[in-house]
Design a protein around this motif. Structure first.
Motif, mmCIF file in Angstrom:
data_model
loop_
_atom_site.group_PDB
_atom_site.id
_atom_site.type_symbol
_atom_site.label_atom_id
_atom_site.label_comp_id
_atom_site.label_asym_id
_atom_site.label_seq_id
_atom_site.Cartn_x
_atom_site.Cartn_y
_atom_site.Cartn_z
ATOM 1 N N MET A 1 155.460 26.949 42.418
ATOM 2 C CA MET A 1 156.237 25.850 42.209
ATOM 3 C C MET A 1 157.260 25.519 43.361
ATOM 4 S SD MET A 1 154.989 23.367 40.628
ATOM 5 C CE MET A 1 156.763 22.419 41.074
ATOM 6 N N LEU A 2 157.966 24.423 43.109
ATOM 7 C CA LEU A 2 159.183 24.093 44.290
ATOM 8 C C LEU A 2 160.250 23.756 43.724
ATOM 9 C CD1 LEU A 2 156.827 22.104 46.568
ATOM 10 C CD2 LEU A 2 157.450 24.355 46.949
ATOM 11 N N ARG B 1 143.546 20.497 42.077
ATOM 12 C CA ARG B 1 144.247 20.132 43.171
ATOM 13 C C ARG B 1 145.509 21.051 43.097
ATOM 14 N NH1 ARG B 1 145.029 14.700 42.477
ATOM 15 N NH2 ARG B 1 146.743 14.895 41.176
ATOM 16 N N ALA B 2 145.904 21.117 41.846
ATOM 17 C CA ALA B 2 147.331 22.095 41.529
ATOM 18 C C ALA B 2 146.768 23.520 41.718
ATOM 19 C CB ALA B 2 147.628 21.868 40.119
ATOM 20 N N LEU B 3 145.671 23.976 41.625
ATOM 21 C CA LEU B 3 145.557 25.289 41.616
ATOM 22 C C LEU B 3 145.261 25.569 43.262
ATOM 23 C CD1 LEU B 3 142.542 25.711 38.914
ATOM 24 C CD2 LEU B 3 144.736 26.872 38.953
ATOM 25 N N VAL C 1 147.946 28.032 48.009
ATOM 26 C CA VAL C 1 148.745 27.930 49.314
ATOM 27 C C VAL C 1 150.057 28.698 49.226
ATOM 28 C CG1 VAL C 1 149.606 26.447 51.060
ATOM 29 C CG2 VAL C 1 147.332 25.870 50.152
ATOM 30 N N LEU C 2 150.819 28.081 48.147
ATOM 31 C CA LEU C 2 152.043 28.618 48.123
ATOM 32 C C LEU C 2 152.035 30.155 47.640
ATOM 33 C CD1 LEU C 2 153.479 26.048 45.605
ATOM 34 C CD2 LEU C 2 153.921 26.076 47.887
ATOM 35 N N LEU D 1 149.828 21.399 52.505
ATOM 36 C CA LEU D 1 149.786 20.748 51.118
ATOM 37 C C LEU D 1 149.664 19.406 51.179
ATOM 38 C CD1 LEU D 1 153.098 22.852 49.881
ATOM 39 C CD2 LEU D 1 150.602 23.075 48.800
ATOM 40 N N GLY D 2 149.415 18.764 52.286
ATOM 41 C CA GLY D 2 149.243 17.334 52.233
ATOM 42 C C GLY D 2 150.370 16.608 52.481
ATOM 43 N N THR D 3 151.320 17.330 52.846
ATOM 44 C CA THR D 3 152.868 16.396 53.333
ATOM 45 C C THR D 3 152.905 16.472 54.704
ATOM 46 O OG1 THR D 3 153.935 18.521 52.740
ATOM 47 C CG2 THR D 3 153.896 17.209 51.135
ATOM 48 N N VAL D 4 153.782 15.402 55.141
ATOM 49 C CA VAL D 4 153.935 15.402 56.541
ATOM 50 C C VAL D 4 154.585 16.467 57.103
ATOM 51 C CG1 VAL D 4 155.360 13.956 58.276
ATOM 52 C CG2 VAL D 4 154.342 12.867 56.395
#
Length: 219
Positions: free
Chosen positions: A1-2, A122-124, A129-130, A202-205
Protein backbone atom coordinates in the motif's frame (compact mmCIF):
# COMPACT_ATOMS: atom_id res chain seq x y z
CA UNK A 1 0.00 0.00 0.00
CA UNK A 2 0.90 3.66 -0.19
CA UNK A 3 1.29 6.46 2.32
CA UNK A 4 -0.93 9.42 1.58
CA UNK A 5 0.69 12.46 -0.05
CA UNK A 6 1.49 14.47 3.05
CA UNK A 7 2.33 18.10 2.44
CA UNK A 8 5.37 20.06 3.62
CA UNK A 9 3.13 22.05 5.95
CA UNK A 10 2.83 18.88 8.01
CA UNK A 11 6.40 19.47 9.16
CA UNK A 12 5.28 22.04 11.74
CA UNK A 13 4.55 20.63 15.18
CA UNK A 14 0.89 20.90 16.24
CA UNK A 15 0.03 22.54 19.58
CA UNK A 16 -1.11 19.41 21.45
CA UNK A 17 -1.25 16.00 19.81
CA UNK A 18 -0.87 12.65 21.55
CA UNK A 19 0.32 9.67 19.53
CA UNK A 20 -0.75 6.29 20.87
CA UNK A 21 -1.65 2.82 19.58
CA UNK A 22 -5.10 2.57 18.07
CA UNK A 23 -7.61 0.99 20.44
CA UNK A 24 -9.42 -2.21 19.33
CA UNK A 25 -12.66 -0.30 18.85
CA UNK A 26 -11.13 2.44 16.70
CA UNK A 27 -10.80 0.54 13.43
CA UNK A 28 -13.81 2.28 11.89
CA UNK A 29 -12.60 5.79 12.72
CA UNK A 30 -9.10 4.92 11.49
CA UNK A 31 -10.39 3.62 8.17
CA UNK A 32 -12.61 6.69 7.81
CA UNK A 33 -9.65 9.04 8.42
CA UNK A 34 -7.52 7.15 5.90
CA UNK A 35 -10.30 7.01 3.30
CA UNK A 36 -10.81 10.76 3.66
CA UNK A 37 -7.08 11.42 3.36
CA UNK A 38 -6.87 9.28 0.20
CA UNK A 39 -9.99 10.80 -1.39
CA UNK A 40 -8.06 12.40 -4.26
CA UNK A 41 -4.98 10.17 -4.32
CA UNK A 42 -4.40 8.96 -7.91
CA UNK A 43 -2.60 5.78 -6.88
CA UNK A 44 -5.41 4.77 -4.52
CA UNK A 45 -7.80 5.20 -7.44
CA UNK A 46 -6.00 2.34 -9.19
CA UNK A 47 -7.01 0.10 -6.27
CA UNK A 48 -10.55 1.28 -5.56
CA UNK A 49 -11.62 3.10 -8.71
CA UNK A 50 -13.42 6.43 -8.85
CA UNK A 51 -17.01 7.62 -8.70
CA UNK A 52 -19.59 8.07 -5.93
CA UNK A 53 -18.74 4.74 -4.27
CA UNK A 54 -15.06 5.49 -3.91
CA UNK A 55 -15.15 6.50 -0.22
CA UNK A 56 -17.09 3.36 0.75
CA UNK A 57 -14.78 1.13 -1.26
CA UNK A 58 -11.68 2.80 0.17
CA UNK A 59 -12.93 2.43 3.75
CA UNK A 60 -13.65 -1.25 3.18
CA UNK A 61 -10.32 -1.77 1.48
CA UNK A 62 -8.39 -0.19 4.34
CA UNK A 63 -10.38 -2.19 6.86
CA UNK A 64 -9.32 -5.45 5.21
CA UNK A 65 -5.73 -4.28 4.68
CA UNK A 66 -5.31 -3.26 8.31
CA UNK A 67 -7.02 -6.36 9.71
CA UNK A 68 -4.78 -8.65 7.66
CA UNK A 69 -1.63 -6.56 8.01
CA UNK A 70 -0.66 -3.88 10.49
CA UNK A 71 -3.17 -4.82 13.19
CA UNK A 72 -1.87 -8.40 13.28
CA UNK A 73 1.72 -7.98 12.17
CA UNK A 74 2.77 -4.47 13.08
CA UNK A 75 1.33 -1.30 14.57
CA UNK A 76 -1.43 1.21 13.95
CA UNK A 77 -0.74 4.61 15.53
CA UNK A 78 -3.28 7.38 15.95
CA UNK A 79 -2.76 11.07 16.62
CA UNK A 80 -5.37 12.36 19.05
CA UNK A 81 -6.25 15.97 19.77
CA UNK A 82 -7.04 17.50 23.18
CA UNK A 83 -10.72 16.62 22.73
CA UNK A 84 -9.90 12.95 22.12
CA UNK A 85 -10.73 13.10 18.41
CA UNK A 86 -8.55 11.01 16.09
CA UNK A 87 -6.83 13.50 13.79
CA UNK A 88 -4.62 11.13 11.85
CA UNK A 89 -3.47 7.55 11.62
CA UNK A 90 -0.46 5.59 10.42
CA UNK A 91 -0.25 1.85 9.77
CA UNK A 92 3.07 0.02 9.81
CA UNK A 93 3.89 -3.61 9.05
CA UNK A 94 6.68 -5.06 11.17
CA UNK A 95 9.89 -6.58 9.82
CA UNK A 96 9.40 -10.07 8.43
CA UNK A 97 5.64 -9.66 7.93
CA UNK A 98 5.54 -9.27 4.13
CA UNK A 99 4.07 -12.73 3.52
CA UNK A 100 0.88 -12.84 5.61
CA UNK A 101 -1.24 -14.63 2.97
CA UNK A 102 -3.38 -16.64 5.47
CA UNK A 103 -4.53 -13.40 7.13
CA UNK A 104 -5.34 -11.87 3.73
CA UNK A 105 -7.34 -14.94 2.73
CA UNK A 106 -9.30 -14.65 5.97
CA UNK A 107 -10.24 -11.09 4.95
CA UNK A 108 -11.29 -12.11 1.43
CA UNK A 109 -15.03 -11.48 2.11
CA UNK A 110 -14.21 -7.94 3.24
CA UNK A 111 -12.02 -7.33 0.20
CA UNK A 112 -14.80 -8.65 -2.05
CA UNK A 113 -17.44 -6.46 -0.39
CA UNK A 114 -15.25 -3.40 -0.85
CA UNK A 115 -13.89 -4.02 -4.35
CA UNK A 116 -15.74 -6.86 -6.05
CA UNK A 117 -13.88 -9.63 -7.90
CA UNK A 118 -12.66 -7.34 -10.67
CA UNK A 119 -11.36 -4.87 -8.10
CA UNK A 120 -9.64 -7.65 -6.16
CA UNK A 121 -7.81 -8.77 -9.29
CA UNK A 122 -6.76 -5.19 -9.96
CA UNK A 123 -5.57 -4.72 -6.36
CA UNK A 124 -3.60 -7.98 -6.44
CA UNK A 125 -1.88 -6.90 -9.66
CA UNK A 126 -0.99 -3.55 -8.08
CA UNK A 127 0.31 -5.19 -4.92
CA UNK A 128 2.51 -7.46 -7.02
CA UNK A 129 4.02 -4.39 -8.72
CA UNK A 130 4.68 -2.74 -5.36
CA UNK A 131 6.13 -5.92 -3.87
CA UNK A 132 8.73 -6.15 -6.62
CA UNK A 133 10.19 -2.83 -5.46
CA UNK A 134 10.42 -3.66 -1.76
CA UNK A 135 13.97 -4.16 -0.54
CA UNK A 136 15.02 -7.61 0.62
CA UNK A 137 16.52 -6.60 4.01
CA UNK A 138 13.96 -6.66 6.83
CA UNK A 139 12.27 -3.35 7.55
CA UNK A 140 9.24 -1.56 8.93
CA UNK A 141 6.85 -0.81 6.06
CA UNK A 142 4.60 2.24 6.12
CA UNK A 143 1.39 0.79 4.72
CA UNK A 144 -0.56 4.05 4.91
CA UNK A 145 -0.61 7.38 6.71
CA UNK A 146 -3.31 10.00 6.58
CA UNK A 147 -4.67 13.11 8.27
CA UNK A 148 -8.37 13.85 8.53
CA UNK A 149 -10.27 16.93 7.42
CA UNK A 150 -9.67 19.98 9.56
CA UNK A 151 -6.30 18.74 10.84
CA UNK A 152 -4.11 19.14 7.77
CA UNK A 153 -1.24 21.59 7.88
CA UNK A 154 -0.93 21.25 11.67
CA UNK A 155 1.98 18.81 11.66
CA UNK A 156 -0.12 15.77 12.54
CA UNK A 157 1.45 13.64 9.81
CA UNK A 158 4.97 14.56 10.83
CA UNK A 159 4.20 13.88 14.48
CA UNK A 160 2.95 10.40 13.59
CA UNK A 161 6.05 9.71 11.50
CA UNK A 162 8.48 11.01 14.11
CA UNK A 163 6.86 8.96 16.88
CA UNK A 164 7.15 5.63 15.07
CA UNK A 165 10.58 6.36 13.59
CA UNK A 166 11.96 6.97 17.10
CA UNK A 167 10.92 3.43 17.96
CA UNK A 168 12.30 2.09 14.69
CA UNK A 169 15.63 3.76 15.41
CA UNK A 170 15.68 2.47 18.99
CA UNK A 171 15.32 -1.05 17.61
CA UNK A 172 18.10 -0.48 15.08
CA UNK A 173 15.69 -1.20 12.21
CA UNK A 174 15.24 0.13 8.68
CA UNK A 175 12.04 1.54 7.15
CA UNK A 176 10.47 1.64 3.71
CA UNK A 177 7.55 3.43 2.03
CA UNK A 178 6.16 4.59 -1.28
CA UNK A 179 5.58 8.35 -1.70
CA UNK A 180 2.57 9.23 -3.86
CA UNK A 181 3.67 12.70 -4.93
CA UNK A 182 6.85 14.76 -5.36
CA UNK A 183 5.76 16.97 -2.44
CA UNK A 184 5.41 14.03 -0.08
CA UNK A 185 8.74 12.67 -1.30
CA UNK A 186 10.37 15.91 -0.17
CA UNK A 187 8.83 15.58 3.27
CA UNK A 188 9.89 11.95 3.64
CA UNK A 189 13.41 12.88 2.60
CA UNK A 190 13.50 15.30 5.54
CA UNK A 191 12.96 12.25 7.77
CA UNK A 192 15.93 10.44 6.26
CA UNK A 193 14.24 8.40 3.52
CA UNK A 194 16.21 8.01 0.29
CA UNK A 195 14.74 7.68 -3.18
CA UNK A 196 15.23 4.24 -4.72
CA UNK A 197 13.13 4.10 -7.89
CA UNK A 198 9.90 5.16 -9.53
CA UNK A 199 7.22 2.47 -9.35
CA UNK A 200 5.83 2.07 -12.85
CA UNK A 201 2.92 0.03 -14.24
CA UNK A 202 0.27 1.24 -11.79
CA UNK A 203 -1.75 3.09 -14.40
CA UNK A 204 -0.90 6.57 -13.12
CA UNK A 205 0.75 9.40 -15.08
CA UNK A 206 3.65 9.50 -12.63
CA UNK A 207 4.40 6.45 -10.53
CA UNK A 208 5.05 6.71 -6.78
CA UNK A 209 8.59 6.79 -5.43
CA UNK A 210 9.93 3.85 -3.47
CA UNK A 211 11.96 5.17 -0.54
CA UNK A 212 14.33 3.51 1.94
CA UNK A 213 15.49 4.66 5.35
CA UNK A 214 18.50 2.64 6.53
CA UNK A 215 18.86 1.55 10.11
CA UNK A 216 20.47 4.16 12.31
CA UNK A 217 23.50 3.15 14.42
CA UNK A 218 22.53 2.70 18.03
CA UNK A 219 24.12 5.17 20.44
Amino acid sequence: MLPTPLTPQDAAAPPVVEVRPAAPGELEVVTDVLATAFAADPVMATFTGTGPERHRRTRGFFGAVLASGALRHGAVDVAVGPDGRVLGAAAWEAPGSAGHLPAQVAQLPTFWKALGWRGIRRALANQAVLARHRPVPEHWYLTAIGVGDGARGLGVGSTLLASRLRQVDAAGAAAYLEASTPRSRTLYESFGFRFLATVEALGTVTGPASMWRPARPLA
